[in-house]
Motif scaffolding. Structure first.
Motif, PDB file in Angstrom:
ATOM      1  N   UNK A  65       8.207   4.343  -7.624  1.00  0.00           N
ATOM      2  CA  UNK A  65       6.855   4.677  -6.843  1.00  0.00           C
ATOM      3  C   UNK A  65       6.631   3.830  -5.642  1.00  0.00           C
ATOM      4  N   UNK A  66       6.301   4.458  -4.323  1.00  0.00           N
ATOM      5  CA  UNK A  66       6.039   3.874  -3.320  1.00  0.00           C
ATOM      6  C   UNK A  66       4.810   3.189  -3.370  1.00  0.00           C
ATOM      7  N   UNK A  67       4.620   1.859  -2.796  1.00  0.00           N
ATOM      8  CA  UNK A  67       3.220   1.247  -2.909  1.00  0.00           C
ATOM      9  C   UNK A  67       2.275   2.046  -2.020  1.00  0.00           C
ATOM     10  N   UNK A  68       1.032   2.062  -2.470  1.00  0.00           N
ATOM     11  CA  UNK A  68       0.030   2.548  -1.711  1.00  0.00           C
ATOM     12  C   UNK A  68      -0.465   1.784  -0.521  1.00  0.00           C
ATOM     13  N   UNK A  69      -0.566   2.152   0.696  1.00  0.00           N
ATOM     14  CA  UNK A  69      -1.191   1.299   1.805  1.00  0.00           C
ATOM     15  C   UNK A  69      -2.723   1.172   1.478  1.00  0.00           C
ATOM     16  N   UNK A  70      -3.054  -0.342   1.473  1.00  0.00           N
ATOM     17  CA  UNK A  70      -4.556  -0.256   1.577  1.00  0.00           C
ATOM     18  C   UNK A  70      -5.174  -0.928   2.704  1.00  0.00           C
ATOM     19  N   UNK A  71      -6.339  -0.651   3.018  1.00  0.00           N
ATOM     20  CA  UNK A  71      -7.237  -1.123   4.010  1.00  0.00           C
ATOM     21  C   UNK A  71      -8.240  -1.919   3.497  1.00  0.00           C
ATOM     22  N   UNK A  72      -8.616  -3.121   3.720  1.00  0.00           N
ATOM     23  CA  UNK A  72      -9.691  -3.799   2.932  1.00  0.00           C
ATOM     24  C   UNK A  72     -10.693  -4.231   3.976  1.00  0.00           C
ATOM     25  N   UNK A  73     -11.682  -3.375   4.121  1.00  0.00           N
ATOM     26  CA  UNK A  73     -12.623  -3.695   5.260  1.00  0.00           C
ATOM     27  C   UNK A  73     -13.595  -4.543   4.669  1.00  0.00           C
ATOM     28  N   UNK A  74     -13.891  -5.778   5.165  1.00  0.00           N
ATOM     29  CA  UNK A  74     -14.858  -6.741   4.472  1.00  0.00           C
ATOM     30  C   UNK A  74     -14.023  -7.461   3.740  1.00  0.00           C
ATOM     31  N   UNK A  75     -12.773  -7.781   4.119  1.00  0.00           N
ATOM     32  CA  UNK A  75     -11.889  -8.621   3.180  1.00  0.00           C
ATOM     33  C   UNK A  75     -12.253 -10.088   2.887  1.00  0.00           C
ATOM     34  N   UNK A  76     -13.140 -10.457   3.774  1.00  0.00           N
ATOM     35  CA  UNK A  76     -13.490 -12.113   3.802  1.00  0.00           C
ATOM     36  C   UNK A  76     -14.627 -12.329   3.050  1.00  0.00           C
ATOM     37  N   UNK A  77     -15.320 -11.109   2.366  1.00  0.00           N
ATOM     38  CA  UNK A  77     -16.265 -11.254   1.718  1.00  0.00           C
ATOM     39  C   UNK A  77     -16.296 -11.401   0.137  1.00  0.00           C
ATOM     40  N   UNK A  78     -17.284 -11.271  -0.539  1.00  0.00           N
ATOM     41  CA  UNK A  78     -17.043 -11.430  -2.036  1.00  0.00           C
ATOM     42  C   UNK A  78     -16.312 -10.304  -2.583  1.00  0.00           C
TER      43      UNK A  78
END
Ligand SMILES: NC(=O)C1=CN([C@@H]2O[C@H](COP(=O)(O)OP(=O)(O)OC[C@H]3O[C@@H](n4cnc5c(N)ncnc54)[C@H](OP(=O)(O)O)[C@@H]3O)[C@@H](O)[C@H]2O)C=CC1
Ligand SMILES: CC(=O)[C@@H](O)[C@H](O)COP(=O)(O)O
Ligand SMILES: [Mn+2]
Length: 393
Positions: free
Chosen positions: A1-14
């Motif tokens: 299975x190809x990994x899903x691409x993820x964008x984490x907006x607010x990555x530096x927060x809790x």
């Protein structure tokens, strides 16, 4: 299975940090394509070195230049972007399948909308997006075939307790009520007099959850629960009179759905956001989140109370704004963001947060307006009104 691409907006927060903790456990499933931070550039640098995203986004050009230089020194090809438009751009990238919307406040709305317009799978932590523009956001999700999965612990619990084919009609699914649980926050047992003296540090000491400072203050004032009532209204098409709030100080039951036949379905778990994050990430599969199983024998009792709207008027104000409809919830949210920031900076007493919100709802003209531009205009007007009110408190 190809990994899903993820964008984490607010990555530096809790929420962002907890998301990356779960993602790191499943390198076969997820590939980090984009990360965003705002002021915590050192933390974003460390995250970029570890997860090797194609893009990172920061607040301004100066931070972007400095960070780009540091990443190049490490031999990384990550491109550094900056500003609100860049957040919208990374939310819509073709390499991105999943967007974690975890920016705090109304600032998270435009990028969450961009993810919806691009038809992404959206993991929604940013409840303020739905409070400000619930109708528009839900319409955009539907129109563009996006998938919306709630991350807020209560809404994730409700999502898990609803029928899997729930289509936005409580009656058709035999549902009487949505029951949101509330911890009651750090001041649950404070008298009205004691509330006059509380400090930002007191307010940020949540009894059960470790969270960012803004949501911690919202939990302490019960505005968090008010925002969550509005969030539940839009997510589950539930009218305000079908949403109850029950104070449950242990935060073990994360919310419930009461059915016509008397059944109540609930989701339980340790108060650890990695559970709803993992649930939303992998749904309908279940993945390891690093969270231990509940130990029923050491848990003690689970208790329930009525919320006290006298000491905590923000919950009542949120219900009232939802009843008013139109842009009233956007005004409530804007005034609350201004008042909470002032409280955290020592410029406003805790008890005056509700006063600023109430005065702003009464002082700004409300309308049924629906466009994003009109809502953002109203947000600005409410912020200016609330800032003046803070000055006179
Ligand atoms: N924490 C929790 O357990 C829960 C949080 N939520 C919701 O999730 C959202 C995030 O909460 P939480 O993680 O606690 O908040 P934090 O304050 O910990 O993190 C907020 C994130 O947003 C970034 N940010 C702040 N302001 C801006 C801005 N103007 N533009 C772009 N990015 C910005 C911050 O960047 P930086 O830190 O680099 O400045 C940080 O990455 C909120 O809407 C909250 O209500 C919902 C349920 C639980
Ligand atoms: C973890 C989470 O979802 C928060 O919104 C949490 O619910 C705050 O707790 P209370 O608002 O119930 O104190
Ligand atoms: Mn919550």
């Amino acid at each position: 299975m190809k990994p899903q691409g993820i964008a984490v907006l607010g990555a530096t927060g809790s929420i962002g940090v907890n998301t990356l903790d779960v993602v790191a456990r499943h390198p076969d499933r997820y590939r980090v394509v984009a990360l965003s931070g705002h002021r915590q550039v050192d933390r974003l640098f460390e995250q970029a070195c570890r997860f090797l995203p194609l893009y990172v986004v920061v607040a301004d050009a100066a931070s972007a230049n400095a960070l780009q230089g540091r990443l190049r020194e490490q031999g990384l090809a990550t491109e550094v972007l900056y500003g609100a438009a860049a957040l919208e751009r990374v939310a819509a990238l073709s390499e991105v399948d999943v967007v974690m919307a975890a920016i705090v406040g109304a600032a998270g709305l435009p990028s969450a909308m961009a993810a919806a317009r691009a038809g992404k799978k959206i993991l929604l932590a940013n409840k303020e997006a739905l409070v400000v523009a619930g109708r528009l956001f839900m319409e955009t999700v539907r129109e563009h075939g996006a998938t919306l999965l709630p991350v807020d612990s209560e809404h994730n619990a409700i999502f898990q307790s609803l029928p899997h084919d729930y289509a936005g009609n409580l009656d058709a699914s035999g549902i009487r009520k949505i029951i949101l649980t509330a911890s009651g926050g750090p001041f649950r047992q404070h008298s009205a007099e004691a509330l006059l003296q509380v400090t930002p540090e007191d307010a940020c000491r949540h009894p059960n959850w470790v969270m960012g400072r803004k949501i911690s203050v919202d939990s302490a004032s019960l505005m968090n629960k008010g925002l969550e009532v509005i969030e539940a209204h839009w997510l589950f098409a539930a009218p305000p009179e079908r949403i109850d709030v029950v104070v449950h100080p242990q935060s073990v039951i994360h919310s419930m759905v009461q059915y016509r036949d008397g059944s109540v379905l609930a989701q339980l778990g340790s108060p650890d956001m990695r559970t709803p994050i993992a649930c939303a990430l992998a749904w309908p599969e279940r993945i390891e989140a690093g969270v231990a199983s509940l130990d029923f024998f050491s848990m003690g009792s689970l208790t329930f109370e009525q919320p006290d709207l006298q000491r905590f008027p923000c919950l009542g104000l949120a219900f009232a704004s939802l009843q008013s409809g139109g842009d009233a919830p956007a005004v409530l949210n804007a005034a609350n963001e201004v008042a909470v920031a002032a409280f955290l900076e020592g410029r406003l007493r805790f008890v005056d947060i509700a006063k600023v919100v109430e005065a702003t709802l009464a002082g700004v003209s409300l309308s049924a307006s629906g466009t994003l531009a009109a809502l953002l205009d109203k947000d600005g007007e409410a912020r200016r009104f609330a800032a003046n009110k803070v000055g006179s408190c």
